[in-house]
Scaffold this motif. Structure first.
Motif, PDB file in Angstrom:
ATOM      1  N   ARG A  56       5.500  -8.805  -0.375  1.00  0.00           N
ATOM      2  CA  ARG A  56       6.456  -9.172   0.232  1.00  0.00           C
ATOM      3  C   ARG A  56       6.083  -9.129   1.769  1.00  0.00           C
ATOM      4  NH1 ARG A  56       4.835 -11.775  -3.817  1.00  0.00           N
ATOM      5  NH2 ARG A  56       5.611 -11.766  -6.228  1.00  0.00           N
ATOM      6  N   ARG A  57       5.083  -8.708   2.254  1.00  0.00           N
ATOM      7  CA  ARG A  57       5.008  -8.238   3.844  1.00  0.00           C
ATOM      8  C   ARG A  57       4.110  -9.868   4.813  1.00  0.00           C
ATOM      9  NH1 ARG A  57       1.267  -4.857   6.122  1.00  0.00           N
ATOM     10  NH2 ARG A  57      -0.029  -4.365   4.626  1.00  0.00           N
ATOM     11  N   THR A  58       4.897  -9.896   6.703  1.00  0.00           N
ATOM     12  CA  THR A  58       4.208 -10.908   6.477  1.00  0.00           C
ATOM     13  C   THR A  58       2.581  -9.940   7.770  1.00  0.00           C
ATOM     14  OG1 THR A  58       6.521 -11.797   7.403  1.00  0.00           O
ATOM     15  CG2 THR A  58       4.529 -12.326   9.189  1.00  0.00           C
ATOM     16  N   PRO A  59       1.145 -10.192   7.467  1.00  0.00           N
ATOM     17  CA  PRO A  59       0.852  -9.258   8.271  1.00  0.00           C
ATOM     18  C   PRO A  59       0.835  -9.104   9.357  1.00  0.00           C
ATOM     19  CG  PRO A  59      -0.300 -11.622   7.290  1.00  0.00           C
ATOM     20  CD  PRO A  59       1.425 -11.620   7.458  1.00  0.00           C
ATOM     21  N   ASP A  60       0.166  -8.153  10.356  1.00  0.00           N
ATOM     22  CA  ASP A  60       0.518  -7.689  11.530  1.00  0.00           C
ATOM     23  C   ASP A  60      -0.779  -7.173  12.091  1.00  0.00           C
ATOM     24  OD1 ASP A  60       0.013  -5.543  10.134  1.00  0.00           O
ATOM     25  OD2 ASP A  60       1.701  -4.291  10.258  1.00  0.00           O
ATOM     26  N   LEU A  61      -0.989  -7.015  13.166  1.00  0.00           N
ATOM     27  CA  LEU A  61      -1.911  -6.056  14.594  1.00  0.00           C
ATOM     28  C   LEU A  61      -2.776  -5.714  13.182  1.00  0.00           C
ATOM     29  CD1 LEU A  61      -1.266  -6.193  17.504  1.00  0.00           C
ATOM     30  CD2 LEU A  61      -2.480  -8.143  16.594  1.00  0.00           C
ATOM     31  N   TYR A  62      -1.893  -4.721  12.538  1.00  0.00           N
ATOM     32  CA  TYR A  62      -3.500  -4.073  11.215  1.00  0.00           C
ATOM     33  C   TYR A  62      -3.882  -4.399  10.458  1.00  0.00           C
ATOM     34  CZ  TYR A  62      -4.354  -0.472   7.506  1.00  0.00           C
ATOM     35  OH  TYR A  62      -5.555   0.004   6.517  1.00  0.00           O
ATOM     36  N   VAL A  67      -9.384  -7.326   8.399  1.00  0.00           N
ATOM     37  CA  VAL A  67      -9.349  -8.851   8.147  1.00  0.00           C
ATOM     38  C   VAL A  67     -11.103  -8.726   8.528  1.00  0.00           C
ATOM     39  CG1 VAL A  67      -9.366 -11.099   8.570  1.00  0.00           C
ATOM     40  CG2 VAL A  67      -7.903 -10.513   7.288  1.00  0.00           C
ATOM     41  N   LEU A  68     -11.320  -8.528  10.104  1.00  0.00           N
ATOM     42  CA  LEU A  68     -12.598  -7.975  11.166  1.00  0.00           C
ATOM     43  C   LEU A  68     -13.193  -7.166   9.863  1.00  0.00           C
ATOM     44  CD1 LEU A  68     -13.880  -9.029  12.887  1.00  0.00           C
ATOM     45  CD2 LEU A  68     -12.551  -7.663  14.404  1.00  0.00           C
ATOM     46  N   ALA A  69     -12.309  -6.185  10.260  1.00  0.00           N
ATOM     47  CA  ALA A  69     -13.697  -4.323   9.528  1.00  0.00           C
ATOM     48  C   ALA A  69     -13.576  -5.003   8.346  1.00  0.00           C
ATOM     49  CB  ALA A  69     -12.308  -3.477   8.937  1.00  0.00           C
ATOM     50  N   PHE A  70     -13.500  -5.759   7.687  1.00  0.00           N
ATOM     51  CA  PHE A  70     -14.148  -5.908   5.742  1.00  0.00           C
ATOM     52  C   PHE A  70     -15.317  -7.068   6.115  1.00  0.00           C
ATOM     53  CE2 PHE A  70     -11.073  -3.703   3.560  1.00  0.00           C
ATOM     54  CZ  PHE A  70     -11.526  -3.533   2.678  1.00  0.00           C
ATOM     55  N   ALA A  71     -14.788  -8.018   7.338  1.00  0.00           N
ATOM     56  CA  ALA A  71     -16.114  -9.227   7.785  1.00  0.00           C
ATOM     57  C   ALA A  71     -17.372  -8.239   8.033  1.00  0.00           C
ATOM     58  CB  ALA A  71     -15.396  -9.745   8.283  1.00  0.00           C
ATOM     59  N   LEU A  72     -16.934  -7.243   9.086  1.00  0.00           N
ATOM     60  CA  LEU A  72     -18.089  -6.669  10.182  1.00  0.00           C
ATOM     61  C   LEU A  72     -18.500  -5.997   8.584  1.00  0.00           C
ATOM     62  CD1 LEU A  72     -16.329  -5.373  13.043  1.00  0.00           C
ATOM     63  CD2 LEU A  72     -18.197  -6.796  12.829  1.00  0.00           C
ATOM     64  N   GLY A  73     -18.120  -5.115   7.245  1.00  0.00           N
ATOM     65  CA  GLY A  73     -18.425  -4.149   7.083  1.00  0.00           C
ATOM     66  C   GLY A  73     -19.820  -4.817   5.880  1.00  0.00           C
ATOM     67  N   LEU A 127     -18.461   3.696  10.322  1.00  0.00           N
ATOM     68  CA  LEU A 127     -17.949   3.703  11.716  1.00  0.00           C
ATOM     69  C   LEU A 127     -16.391   3.185  11.389  1.00  0.00           C
ATOM     70  CD1 LEU A 127     -19.922   3.543  15.071  1.00  0.00           C
ATOM     71  CD2 LEU A 127     -18.676   5.773  14.017  1.00  0.00           C
ATOM     72  N   VAL A 128     -16.626   1.866  11.059  1.00  0.00           N
ATOM     73  CA  VAL A 128     -15.958   0.905  10.139  1.00  0.00           C
ATOM     74  C   VAL A 128     -15.349   1.463   9.150  1.00  0.00           C
ATOM     75  CG1 VAL A 128     -15.153  -1.959   9.826  1.00  0.00           C
ATOM     76  CG2 VAL A 128     -16.974  -1.391  10.786  1.00  0.00           C
ATOM     77  N   LEU A 173     -10.373  -3.805  -4.755  1.00  0.00           N
ATOM     78  CA  LEU A 173      -9.615  -2.768  -4.277  1.00  0.00           C
ATOM     79  C   LEU A 173      -9.971  -1.898  -3.096  1.00  0.00           C
ATOM     80  CD1 LEU A 173     -11.755  -1.051  -7.785  1.00  0.00           C
ATOM     81  CD2 LEU A 173      -9.882  -2.081  -7.463  1.00  0.00           C
ATOM     82  N   MET A 174     -11.158  -1.844  -2.485  1.00  0.00           N
ATOM     83  CA  MET A 174     -10.911  -1.432  -1.674  1.00  0.00           C
ATOM     84  C   MET A 174      -9.623  -2.083  -0.694  1.00  0.00           C
ATOM     85  SD  MET A 174     -14.621  -0.572  -0.023  1.00  0.00           S
ATOM     86  CE  MET A 174     -14.133   0.496   1.646  1.00  0.00           C
ATOM     87  N   GLY A 175      -9.588  -3.110  -0.755  1.00  0.00           N
ATOM     88  CA  GLY A 175      -8.601  -4.166   0.839  1.00  0.00           C
ATOM     89  C   GLY A 175      -7.327  -4.089   0.178  1.00  0.00           C
ATOM     90  N   PHE A 176      -7.346  -4.032  -1.344  1.00  0.00           N
ATOM     91  CA  PHE A 176      -6.062  -3.962  -1.934  1.00  0.00           C
ATOM     92  C   PHE A 176      -5.350  -2.612  -1.638  1.00  0.00           C
ATOM     93  CE2 PHE A 176      -2.580  -2.807  -4.261  1.00  0.00           C
ATOM     94  CZ  PHE A 176      -1.667  -3.948  -4.560  1.00  0.00           C
ATOM     95  N   ALA A 177      -5.980  -1.197  -1.528  1.00  0.00           N
ATOM     96  CA  ALA A 177      -6.309  -0.163  -1.280  1.00  0.00           C
ATOM     97  C   ALA A 177      -5.705   0.129   0.481  1.00  0.00           C
ATOM     98  CB  ALA A 177      -7.128   1.325  -1.540  1.00  0.00           C
ATOM     99  N   ALA A 178      -5.984  -0.703   0.744  1.00  0.00           N
ATOM    100  CA  ALA A 178      -6.198  -0.789   2.374  1.00  0.00           C
ATOM    101  C   ALA A 178      -4.667  -1.456   3.199  1.00  0.00           C
ATOM    102  CB  ALA A 178      -7.250  -1.123   3.392  1.00  0.00           C
ATOM    103  N   ALA A 179      -4.941  -2.606   2.202  1.00  0.00           N
ATOM    104  CA  ALA A 179      -3.685  -3.007   2.744  1.00  0.00           C
ATOM    105  C   ALA A 179      -2.161  -2.714   2.175  1.00  0.00           C
ATOM    106  CB  ALA A 179      -3.270  -4.565   2.547  1.00  0.00           C
TER     107      ALA A 179
END
Length: 333
Positions: A56-62, A67-73, A127-128, A173-179
């Motif tokens: 229940r949290r609002t997205p921030d810059l991280y 979102v961008l890092a996963f797109a690049l990856g 690197l990403v 799993l990675m996205g959930f863990a990262a966030a």
């Protein structure tokens, strides 16, 4: 020597706009078929959205960077994975009509050059990855085992599509863990309720909803890649390649229906575990209808239809992503 469009990428930006010298490299990484990037990327975004919704949290810059890092990856690792797959399968690809003109079997790119492409994409992807937290990095390293084994699955099992599901959806799993396993979760939970995972910054019990989503997406991939494999069913039989489409045969429609049914059930379980609001379940209705339509319409003897149905899964993935987001917005009503 000019590069002609490949059979399963008849209209694409690479053939229309890319410089001739870059076309083989872009095709080696499948950039002429971006559907694969979407299908690799969307589970990662869904995992991020699920973590944000669950806490229940609002997205921030991280989170914006995630979102961008996963797109690049996704772009880089899909390219590396496809090139590695083509290196391993180059002799088989040369015998299959749909794949014979790919850059390696057609001789436009050598095996040595393809290896350099794999290494280059992997290093940039690393690197990403290193910008994420310890759990996400560890999961990213483990995923390499799945990627490395995938090209060999069609030689040893009738269900290589299931292995692709395990591989392609690891990003959930990675996205959930990262966030979820971030400094902000630690602050907002006051450091309470932490056990083994606390060493990595993850709250106890954080993984159940992510695992259920991951399993749901594995069955989703098993369904859509079975549909995709219908394009090669005759050539695969000729060269001895195994697939779920060959294994199911005339029962492919029923099989895809079962896979998609399990997908929906497990996704509902993930939403319940994460405590998502009622709009999530309402938004799942068009998603379930989309999957039902695919299972209803698929035909073993219609490869053109199979390709259209397969490509439609980008839209299905976005519907699920929006459903997860709505599940957070509807809380606590």
């Amino acid at each position: 020597m000019t590069s002609a469009p490949l059979p399963d990428a008849p209209t694409n930006w690479v053939d229309r706009h890319a410089p001739e010298g870059l076309k083989p490299w872009l095709k080696l990484g499948r950039f002429d078929r971006p559907i694969g990037i979407w299908l690799l990327l969307l589970p990662g975004w869904q995992g991020i959205a699920l973590a944000l919704a669950q806490y229940r949290r609002t997205p921030d810059l991280y989170d914006a960077w995630l979102v961008l890092a996963f797109a690049l990856g996704a772009c880089l690792m899909r390219a590396a994975g496809c090139a590695f797959n083509d290196i391993v399968d180059r002799d088989i690809d040369a015998k299959v009509a749909r794949t014979a003109m790919r850059p390696i079997p057609s001789g436009r790119i050598s095996v040595k050059q393809a290896w350099a492409f794999v290494v280059g994409c992997s290093l940039f992807s690393l690197l990403v990855l290193l910008t994420l937290n310890v759990i996400a990095i560890s999961l990213g390293v483990v995923s390499l085992l799945l990627v490395a084994a995938y090209p060999f699955m069609k030689r040893i099992t009738w269900w290589p599509q299931a292995w692709l599901g395990l591989t392609f959806n690891w990003g959930a799993l990675m996205g959930f863990a990262a966030a979820a396993a971030s400094w902000r979760v630690l602050i907002e939970t006051g450091g309470s309720g932490f056990h083994v995972a606390s060493a990595f910054g993850a709250p106890s019990g954080w993984a159940e909803s992510a695992l259920l989503l991951y399993l749901a997406l594995v069955f989703w991939t098993l369904g859509y890649d079975t549909i995709y494999a219908l394009q090669d069913i005759e050539d695969d039989a000729m060269v001895g390649v195994k697939s779920s489409a060959r294994r199911l045969g005339a029962n492919v429609q029923r099989g895809v229906g079962v896979f998609y049914g399990l997908t929906v059930v497990l996704t509902v379980a993930a939403g319940l575990t994460a405590g998502l609001g009622p709009l999530f379940y309402i938004a799942l209705l068009p998603w379930a209808a989309h999957l039902f339509r695919q299972a209803r319409d698929v035909r073993p003897d219609d490869p053109a239809l199979a390709l259209r149905l397969f490509r439609s899964n980008r839209d299905a993935g976005f519907i699920l992503l929006f459903a997860i987001i709505l599940g957070a917005l509807s809380w606590p009503f």
